[in-house]
Write an enzyme that holds these catalytic residues in place. Structure first.
Site, short mmCIF file in Angstrom:
data_model
loop_
_atom_site.label_atom_id
_atom_site.label_comp_id
_atom_site.label_asym_id
_atom_site.label_seq_id
_atom_site.Cartn_x
_atom_site.Cartn_y
_atom_site.Cartn_z
N ASP A 65 -39.37 -40.43 9.86
CA ASP A 65 -38.95 -39.03 9.79
C ASP A 65 -38.99 -38.49 8.37
O ASP A 65 -39.08 -37.29 8.16
CB ASP A 65 -37.55 -38.85 10.40
CG ASP A 65 -36.51 -39.76 9.77
OD1 ASP A 65 -36.86 -40.56 8.88
OD2 ASP A 65 -35.33 -39.67 10.17
N HIS A 66 -38.92 -39.37 7.35
CA HIS A 66 -39.07 -38.96 5.95
C HIS A 66 -39.04 -40.22 5.09
O HIS A 66 -38.83 -41.33 5.59
CB HIS A 66 -37.98 -37.98 5.50
CG HIS A 66 -36.59 -38.44 5.80
ND1 HIS A 66 -35.96 -39.43 5.08
CD2 HIS A 66 -35.71 -38.06 6.75
CE1 HIS A 66 -34.75 -39.63 5.56
NE2 HIS A 66 -34.57 -38.82 6.59
N ASP B 272 -36.36 -44.61 10.69
CA ASP B 272 -35.39 -43.69 10.08
C ASP B 272 -35.28 -44.01 8.59
O ASP B 272 -34.87 -45.11 8.21
CB ASP B 272 -34.02 -43.86 10.75
CG ASP B 272 -33.08 -42.73 10.41
OD1 ASP B 272 -33.48 -41.82 9.66
OD2 ASP B 272 -31.93 -42.74 10.90
N ASP B 273 -35.68 -43.07 7.73
CA ASP B 273 -35.58 -43.22 6.27
C ASP B 273 -36.58 -44.24 5.72
O ASP B 273 -36.33 -44.83 4.66
CB ASP B 273 -34.17 -43.63 5.83
CG ASP B 273 -33.16 -42.51 5.98
OD1 ASP B 273 -33.49 -41.50 6.61
OD2 ASP B 273 -32.05 -42.63 5.46
N CYS C 5 -33.17 -35.86 7.91
CA CYS C 5 -33.28 -36.43 9.26
C CYS C 5 -33.42 -35.36 10.34
O CYS C 5 -34.43 -35.30 11.04
CB CYS C 5 -32.07 -37.32 9.55
SG CYS C 5 -31.98 -38.82 8.54
#
Length: 663
Positions: free
Chosen positions: A326-327, A61-62, A97
């Site tokens: 996710d990014h 995540d991130d 997200c």
């Protein structure tokens, strides 16, 4: 002459030696017991293995790529990078997200699944009725796969349901956290605490996923397994495991060439107005990068744990492992202190690795791949035809040299050289089709068992239909608590009327305490306002000094210190005797110190008393307040009030009567 006799004597011995020498030759051609056992075990393992490969998707995540986050994950780079394929140009189409995760699950662009932000439509009813029913999990489950999801799902997921397609569900409620979070474990909400050994989310995801994989292979050895490990790291609050909280001191990998370059008039408006960071912000980005890398070390351990589990179970050669985020993220790039959602490399470029059967180890893939390709790639790995509505395409055609992929689709030599990056739409631009009419939303809610009619015990609300056919919620009133009869408050401006019982009690009191035979009793009435002059003779009454009365310059603390005075403007004046000599000054200074010590002791005692009173506080009682007037009670009300401990009382200019109920 003696040779025949010698030959006849040695012939049996020669035959015995020949037999002995020939025996090893026969045994050499015959398989041994241990080799037979080993071959049987291998054949049994081959029979127990599924014909389709297992699939493990590990998603952070991130996590950035441009800021050097992968430099901290040595185990992941060794296991997946050196043991598989590294995609050097992996991007996401919407660096937020919920939109990106929706794309990963469905293989659809943001404009097709309509999840543009982390709020509106993220996990909404239209998402649940549409795109969520066609994620790659639903296709895998329909094709004999044992599916499991562990970790963060969508930002607004409230834990009230299990998304379709998942047989094992350990979903995080709401956004990423490492401690003090709630998970939905197969339909049951569980509140986790702050014990690292039991509750640290990254480790919990790793342990639960490994347990599910092992149990699935024990109970269903011929069925393939597909699991998703959705890690909270390195998303805030960046809580690292205790053993890693000392790592990466002084790290500067986030200080890329674009770090703290501001303002930028050649870019869109927000960069034109963003200035260089202040020293405090610069220090913050350094600490933030350190804490983010610390959290990723637990993810690195989870990758190694999954790898070792596959190796021990002899499933490594039959399992695809995908690792991505996710990014991306920025920490000071172009002067932006922290965040994502910008259409630049540091926010849209992500790490991407694949390891699996027939993938050459250590290869580098320069082609552009997107998060929209993950769902089609997973289906292609499973040999499932890719639905036409999916916008992405399988990346396996970039890995294998054959003419066909696992699903039988012909490979094309052409590959994308451009891609679309989408942003979140403003509210006024969002499509109205995303929002269901109120009556349809109510039908969805009323279908839930907790709103069924008639009300069941402990049910809070029920759905009822209005006369016009619309639905609404109504409170359930099944359990009627026993309540005392409410006493009515009747206020008027006249004096309080006494009941017969009170008059009688006053007569008896007067006769017992007054010896005059010709005295006629005159009944007392409650006064509306407290008369302070009437209390002056009361030795047990006292009145605190009024600050407003000191406006004339009178003394505030004559009792505390008779030799010094404090005036309303906080001016202190003492007698001349206090400063006349050193001995007088020392004596008065000691006196003040003793006063302070005594007052501190009193304050400490008063605090203890206050804490006791707070713990021993009686239940709340409700009162009827009649301003500038008295209560008018009939004889029955007075009889009820005599049974209570609280009687009518007068506070300042109001009469208060305890009724036991709220007015």
């Amino acid at each position: 002459m003696q040779l025949p006799w010698l030959f006849s004597l040695l012939a049996p011995l020669l035959y015995f030696v020949t037999v002995i020498d020939a025996a090893p030759e026969r045994n050499r051609n015959k398989p041994s017991y241990s080799s037979n056992l080993r071959e049987n075990k291998q054949s049994n393992k081959a029979k127990n293995k599924s014909s389709k490969p297992n699939i493990i998707l590990i998603m952070t995540d991130d996590q950035d790529l441009m800021l050097g986050s992968m430099d901290a994950m040595n185990k992941t780079r060794h296991i997946l990078g050196e043991g598989g394929a590294t995609f050097n140009n992996a991007f996401v189409t919407t660096p937020m997200c919920c939109p990106s995760r929706s794309t990963i699950l469905t293989g659809l662009h943001t404009h097709n699944h309509n999840v543009y932000t982390n709020n509106e439509h993220c996990g909404s009813l239209s998402w649940r009725r549409g795109p969520e029913t066609k994620t790659f999990a639903t296709f895998l489950k329909d094709n004999t796969y044992r599916t499991g999801y562990f970790g963060k799902y969508l930002n607004t997921y409230n834990g009230t349901y299990i998304p379709p397609g998942w047989m094992e569900w350990v979903g995080l409620v709401h956004n990423s956290r490492f401690y003090n979070y709630t998970i939905n474990r197969n339909g049951k909400k569980i509140r986790m605490k702050n014990d690292y050994y039991k509750d640290y989310l990254t480790d919990l995801i790793a342990n639960d996923s490994v347990t599910f994989f092992k149990l699935s292979k024990q109970v269903y050895p011929t069925r393939p397994v597909a699991i998703v490990l959705s890690m909270p790291a390195p998303h805030g609050p960046e809580d690292a495991a205790p053993q890693y909280q000392h790592m990466f001191s002084g790290v500067m990998t986030h200080r890329t060439p674009t770090w703290n370059i501001a303002p930028n008039h050649d870019k869109h408006w927000i960069f034109q107005y963003t200035t260089k960071m202040e020293p405090q912000q610069i220090a913050f980005t350094d600490i933030l990068q350190q804490k983010r890398l610390q959290t990723l070390l637990s993810v690195d351990d989870a990758v190694e744990k999954s790898y070792n589990m596959l190796k021990e179970m002899d499933e490594l050669d039959n399992t695809f492992i995908i690792f991505t985020s996710d990014h991306g993220y920025h920490a000071g790039q172009f002067g932006l202190v922290k965040g994502k959602s910008m259409p630049y490399d540091f926010d849209i470029r992500v790490p991407f690795y694949i390891r699996g059967p027939n993938i050459p180890p250590g290869i580098q893939i320069p082609n552009i791949i997107l998060n929209v390709d993950i769902a089609p790639t997973i289906l292609d790995m499973a040999g499932i035809p890719i639905p036409q509505e999916m916008d992405g395409k399988s990346v396996l055609k970039l890995l294998f040299n054959g003419t066909r992929g696992r699903s039988g689709d012909k490979k094309k030599r052409q590959w994308r050289d451009t891609f679309l990056v989408e942003r979140g739409k403003p509210i006024e631009e969002r499509e109205r089709s995303n929002y269901l009419p109120r009556n349809e939303r109510m039908k969805e809610e009323c279908a839930k068992p907790e709103y069924q009619s008639p009300c069941q015990p402990e049910q809070l609300k029920e759905c009822v239909m209005n006369e016009d056919g619309t639905l609404r919620f109504k409170k359930c009133r099944n359990e009627k608590k026993s309540r005392k009869k409410r006493k009515k408050c009747r206020c008027n401006n006249s004096s309080r009327k006494l009941g017969k019982k009170e008059k009688k009690s006053q007569r008896l009191f007067i006769r017992e305490h007054i010896s005059q035979d010709d005295y006629k009793p005159r009944f007392m009435r409650s006064r509306n306002v407290r008369d302070t002059e009437a209390d002056l003779d009361d030795p047990f009454s006292f009145q605190l000094p009024d600050n407003k009365a000191l406006s004339d310059g009178s003394v505030r603390n004559a009792v505390v210190d008779p030799k010094c005075q404090i005036y309303p403007n906080r001016t202190v004046m003492c007698d001349n005797m206090v400063s006349s000599s050193k001995e007088a000054w020392n004596e008065h200074s000691q006196f003040v110190s003793m006063q302070i010590k005594e007052l501190r002791e009193k304050i400490k005692d008063l605090k203890d008393i206050h804490n006791y009173l707070r713990k021993a506080k009686p239940p709340k009682r409700k009162y009827c307040i009649c301003k500038s007037g008295d209560l008018e009670l009939d004889e029955e009300d007075l009889e009820e009030s005599d049974e209570d401990d609280d009687d009518s009382s007068i506070v300042e200019s109001a009469t208060v009567y305890s009724t036991g109920e709220k007015k």
